[in-house]
Design a protein around this motif. Structure first.
Motif, PDB file in Angstrom:
ATOM      1  N   THR A  32      39.486  14.113  50.765  1.00  0.00           N
ATOM      2  CA  THR A  32      38.039  14.864  49.845  1.00  0.00           C
ATOM      3  C   THR A  32      38.805  16.182  49.428  1.00  0.00           C
ATOM      4  OG1 THR A  32      37.302  15.554  51.497  1.00  0.00           O
ATOM      5  CG2 THR A  32      36.760  13.467  50.276  1.00  0.00           C
ATOM      6  N   LEU A  33      39.911  16.621  49.952  1.00  0.00           N
ATOM      7  CA  LEU A  33      40.390  17.678  49.982  1.00  0.00           C
ATOM      8  C   LEU A  33      41.413  17.767  49.236  1.00  0.00           C
ATOM      9  CD1 LEU A  33      39.790  18.829  53.694  1.00  0.00           C
ATOM     10  CD2 LEU A  33      37.971  18.827  52.098  1.00  0.00           C
ATOM     11  N   ILE A  34      41.801  18.983  47.788  1.00  0.00           N
ATOM     12  CA  ILE A  34      42.538  19.022  46.944  1.00  0.00           C
ATOM     13  C   ILE A  34      43.246  20.772  47.179  1.00  0.00           C
ATOM     14  CG2 ILE A  34      43.190  19.009  44.553  1.00  0.00           C
ATOM     15  CD1 ILE A  34      41.309  16.020  44.837  1.00  0.00           C
ATOM     16  N   ASP A  35      43.712  21.153  46.889  1.00  0.00           N
ATOM     17  CA  ASP A  35      44.474  22.288  46.930  1.00  0.00           C
ATOM     18  C   ASP A  35      45.237  22.532  46.148  1.00  0.00           C
ATOM     19  OD1 ASP A  35      44.998  24.277  49.072  1.00  0.00           O
ATOM     20  OD2 ASP A  35      46.630  24.548  48.891  1.00  0.00           O
ATOM     21  N   THR A  36      44.920  23.768  45.389  1.00  0.00           N
ATOM     22  CA  THR A  36      46.013  24.205  44.640  1.00  0.00           C
ATOM     23  C   THR A  36      45.998  26.292  44.926  1.00  0.00           C
ATOM     24  OG1 THR A  36      45.782  24.008  41.879  1.00  0.00           O
ATOM     25  CG2 THR A  36      44.331  23.650  42.696  1.00  0.00           C
ATOM     26  N   ALA A  37      45.724  26.367  43.005  1.00  0.00           N
ATOM     27  CA  ALA A  37      45.667  27.743  43.209  1.00  0.00           C
ATOM     28  C   ALA A  37      46.717  28.019  41.588  1.00  0.00           C
ATOM     29  CB  ALA A  37      47.069  28.546  44.161  1.00  0.00           C
ATOM     30  N   ASN A  38      45.790  29.518  41.130  1.00  0.00           N
ATOM     31  CA  ASN A  38      46.168  30.053  39.707  1.00  0.00           C
ATOM     32  C   ASN A  38      47.353  30.207  39.690  1.00  0.00           C
ATOM     33  OD1 ASN A  38      46.544  32.005  41.175  1.00  0.00           O
ATOM     34  ND2 ASN A  38      44.948  33.817  39.910  1.00  0.00           N
ATOM     35  N   ASN A  39      48.529  30.469  40.167  1.00  0.00           N
ATOM     36  CA  ASN A  39      50.194  29.928  40.042  1.00  0.00           C
ATOM     37  C   ASN A  39      50.686  29.418  39.965  1.00  0.00           C
ATOM     38  OD1 ASN A  39      50.367  30.783  42.776  1.00  0.00           O
ATOM     39  ND2 ASN A  39      51.028  32.530  42.853  1.00  0.00           N
ATOM     40  N   TYR A  40      50.452  28.648  40.419  1.00  0.00           N
ATOM     41  CA  TYR A  40      51.063  27.072  40.699  1.00  0.00           C
ATOM     42  C   TYR A  40      51.422  26.255  39.542  1.00  0.00           C
ATOM     43  CZ  TYR A  40      49.977  26.857  45.397  1.00  0.00           C
ATOM     44  OH  TYR A  40      49.525  27.513  46.541  1.00  0.00           O
ATOM     45  N   PRO A  41      53.199  25.939  39.206  1.00  0.00           N
ATOM     46  CA  PRO A  41      53.817  27.117  39.978  1.00  0.00           C
ATOM     47  C   PRO A  41      54.992  27.110  39.362  1.00  0.00           C
ATOM     48  CG  PRO A  41      54.857  24.704  38.940  1.00  0.00           C
ATOM     49  CD  PRO A  41      53.485  25.062  38.803  1.00  0.00           C
ATOM     50  N   PHE A  42      54.308  28.729  38.829  1.00  0.00           N
ATOM     51  CA  PHE A  42      55.139  29.838  38.081  1.00  0.00           C
ATOM     52  C   PHE A  42      56.367  30.075  38.362  1.00  0.00           C
ATOM     53  CE2 PHE A  42      54.620  32.319  42.184  1.00  0.00           C
ATOM     54  CZ  PHE A  42      55.728  33.748  42.010  1.00  0.00           C
ATOM     55  N   TRP A  43      57.217  29.580  39.576  1.00  0.00           N
ATOM     56  CA  TRP A  43      58.275  30.238  39.510  1.00  0.00           C
ATOM     57  C   TRP A  43      59.243  29.220  39.564  1.00  0.00           C
ATOM     58  CZ3 TRP A  43      54.710  28.804  43.092  1.00  0.00           C
ATOM     59  CH2 TRP A  43      54.340  27.583  43.650  1.00  0.00           C
ATOM     60  N   LEU A  44      58.755  27.907  38.570  1.00  0.00           N
ATOM     61  CA  LEU A  44      59.727  27.492  37.726  1.00  0.00           C
ATOM     62  C   LEU A  44      60.024  27.757  36.343  1.00  0.00           C
ATOM     63  CD1 LEU A  44      58.084  24.076  38.664  1.00  0.00           C
ATOM     64  CD2 LEU A  44      60.401  24.954  39.969  1.00  0.00           C
ATOM     65  N   ASP A  45      61.253  28.091  36.032  1.00  0.00           N
ATOM     66  CA  ASP A  45      61.433  28.418  35.247  1.00  0.00           C
ATOM     67  C   ASP A  45      60.763  26.756  33.572  1.00  0.00           C
ATOM     68  OD1 ASP A  45      62.978  29.593  34.922  1.00  0.00           O
ATOM     69  OD2 ASP A  45      65.311  28.654  34.878  1.00  0.00           O
ATOM     70  N   GLY A  46      59.752  27.839  32.802  1.00  0.00           N
ATOM     71  CA  GLY A  46      58.822  27.211  31.886  1.00  0.00           C
ATOM     72  C   GLY A  46      58.235  27.483  32.216  1.00  0.00           C
ATOM     73  N   ALA A  47      57.370  27.061  33.761  1.00  0.00           N
ATOM     74  CA  ALA A  47      55.975  27.178  34.156  1.00  0.00           C
ATOM     75  C   ALA A  47      55.710  28.683  34.194  1.00  0.00           C
ATOM     76  CB  ALA A  47      56.413  26.652  35.473  1.00  0.00           C
ATOM     77  N   THR A  48      54.045  27.998  33.429  1.00  0.00           N
ATOM     78  CA  THR A  48      53.284  29.421  33.446  1.00  0.00           C
ATOM     79  C   THR A  48      52.429  29.859  34.623  1.00  0.00           C
ATOM     80  OG1 THR A  48      50.993  28.618  32.549  1.00  0.00           O
ATOM     81  CG2 THR A  48      52.861  29.018  31.048  1.00  0.00           C
ATOM     82  N   GLY A  49      52.508  28.852  35.245  1.00  0.00           N
ATOM     83  CA  GLY A  49      51.208  29.007  36.699  1.00  0.00           C
ATOM     84  C   GLY A  49      49.765  28.158  36.448  1.00  0.00           C
ATOM     85  N   ASP A  50      49.793  28.215  34.814  1.00  0.00           N
ATOM     86  CA  ASP A  50      48.650  27.193  34.947  1.00  0.00           C
ATOM     87  C   ASP A  50      48.490  25.809  35.422  1.00  0.00           C
ATOM     88  OD1 ASP A  50      47.476  29.433  33.520  1.00  0.00           O
ATOM     89  OD2 ASP A  50      47.340  28.811  31.874  1.00  0.00           O
ATOM     90  N   GLU A  51      49.432  24.646  35.651  1.00  0.00           N
ATOM     91  CA  GLU A  51      49.951  23.656  35.227  1.00  0.00           C
ATOM     92  C   GLU A  51      49.558  23.241  36.379  1.00  0.00           C
ATOM     93  OE1 GLU A  51      53.612  25.903  33.208  1.00  0.00           O
ATOM     94  OE2 GLU A  51      52.484  25.419  35.648  1.00  0.00           O
ATOM     95  N   SER A  52      49.625  23.440  37.807  1.00  0.00           N
ATOM     96  CA  SER A  52      48.485  22.273  38.794  1.00  0.00           C
ATOM     97  C   SER A  52      46.925  22.590  38.142  1.00  0.00           C
ATOM     98  CB  SER A  52      48.816  23.060  39.940  1.00  0.00           C
ATOM     99  OG  SER A  52      48.049  22.699  40.915  1.00  0.00           O
ATOM    100  N   GLU A  53      46.473  23.373  38.238  1.00  0.00           N
ATOM    101  CA  GLU A  53      44.987  23.576  38.168  1.00  0.00           C
ATOM    102  C   GLU A  53      44.211  22.456  36.580  1.00  0.00           C
ATOM    103  OE1 GLU A  53      43.521  27.760  39.403  1.00  0.00           O
ATOM    104  OE2 GLU A  53      43.421  27.741  37.857  1.00  0.00           O
ATOM    105  N   THR A  54      45.199  22.301  35.663  1.00  0.00           N
ATOM    106  CA  THR A  54      44.993  22.487  34.564  1.00  0.00           C
ATOM    107  C   THR A  54      45.026  20.878  34.705  1.00  0.00           C
ATOM    108  OG1 THR A  54      45.773  24.621  33.138  1.00  0.00           O
ATOM    109  CG2 THR A  54      45.667  21.849  32.550  1.00  0.00           C
TER     110      THR A  54
END
Length: 302
Positions: A32-54
């Motif tokens: 039941t528990l799903i863990d994310t963040a508003n910056n995952y995974p910003f450290w990858l080239d081309g990523a913004t940090g929106d991707e996991s939450e979106t």
């Protein structure tokens, strides 16, 4: 089974189809528990940090199962400089940032409230009273149900909780730190920016206060299975603990990963586990029980 599904690679190195399949199987298996963040995974080239939450938002919308899961997300660690792959320009924990970050996460996730909202990293440039008050405002507004502190020193956690108590505000009741069966050398600097390791003081504090402890890197990013152990874990205590871990795993017919997760859960600790395939998830969904004698053997070596 009480584990949280870590979702860092969802929407980047793990595509939507695989991400959705993993989320579906996790819920089907009782998770039941799903863990994310508003910056995952910003450290990858081309990523913004929106991707996991979106990605999680798209999954929730397609499945219509919001009420079946607990959504945990974080704020404070999102870079404010485009292209910054470090935490040097992190947004921080001011009242203004928290209000905006919460709205952005709610929008990306497509939900009307966050179940557990975490201060991702410390921000000592902002008065702690301002941060704690801003989290309380989000709870009062119904946008957040519970609040937590991730990667905070124990004394800062205690100070924040004392401030909340003195003002009648919602306190931090969740704590998220790095922890596993194997531990790095005392005093070693971890190479991962922002990671804060559980200490004996942490464990004493959360148990005494009845707090919820979630731990990341609980399986050492695959080092129990196939990848080499990080250099920080190269010390005599590691060899002794691995020997006992292998003995217990052999007796139970389980894998190292399964025993480590069971060991954490017997302490009422919630391990956050990230997977990139259904096969990896299946291993982690297997419920392994530790009796008191096995738990004592695992705890014994230093």
């Amino acid at each position: 089974m009480t584990i949280a599904l870590g979702t860092i690679p969802f929407g980047t190195t793990v595509d939507d189809q695989t991400s959705f399949a993993i989320l579906d199987r996790f819920v089907e298996g009782g998770g039941t528990l799903i863990d994310t963040a508003n910056n995952y995974p910003f450290w990858l080239d081309g990523a913004t940090g929106d991707e996991s939450e979106t990605t999680i938002g798209r999954w929730l919308a397609s499945r219509g199962n919001r009420d079946q899961v607990v959504i945990s997300t974080k704020c404070g660690g999102r870079p404010t400089v485009p292209g910054d792959l470090t935490l040097d320009s992190a947004e921080g924990l001011s009242a203004q940032v928290l209000a905006g970050a919460a709205e952005d996460s709610l929008r990306r996730l497509g939900i009307d409230h966050i179940d557990v909202y975490w201060a991702h990293i410390e921000d000592r440039s902002v008065p702690l009273e301002e941060t704690v008050g801003a989290f309380n405002d989000l709870v009062t507004a119904g946008k957040v149900k519970a609040v937590g502190a991730s990667n905070h020193a124990t004394w800062r956690l205690e100070r924040a909780r004392s401030l909340a108590a003195s003002h009648g505000w919602t306190p931090y009741t969740y704590v998220q730190l790095r922890h596993s069966y194997l531990r790095p050398r005392p005093g070693v600097r971890l190479p991962e920016g922002g990671h804060v390791q559980v200490t004996e003081e942490t464990l004493d504090y959360v148990r005494s206060e009845g707090l919820n402890l979630w731990v990341y890197t609980s399986l050492l990013s695959g080092a129990y299975a196939s990848k080499p152990l990080p250099e920080q874990y190269d010390h005599p205590g590691t060899a002794r603990r691995l020997a006992v871990l292998d003995e217990v795993a052999s007796e139970l017919g389980a894998t190292r990963n399964q025993v480590v997760l069971a060991w954490l859960q017997t302490q009422d600790i919630v391990p956050i586990v990230g997977v990139s395939s259904l096969a990896q998830l299946e291993e982690l969904l297997t419920d392994v029980k530790l009796d008191p004698d096995l738990r004592a053997r695992l705890d014994a070596p230093a």
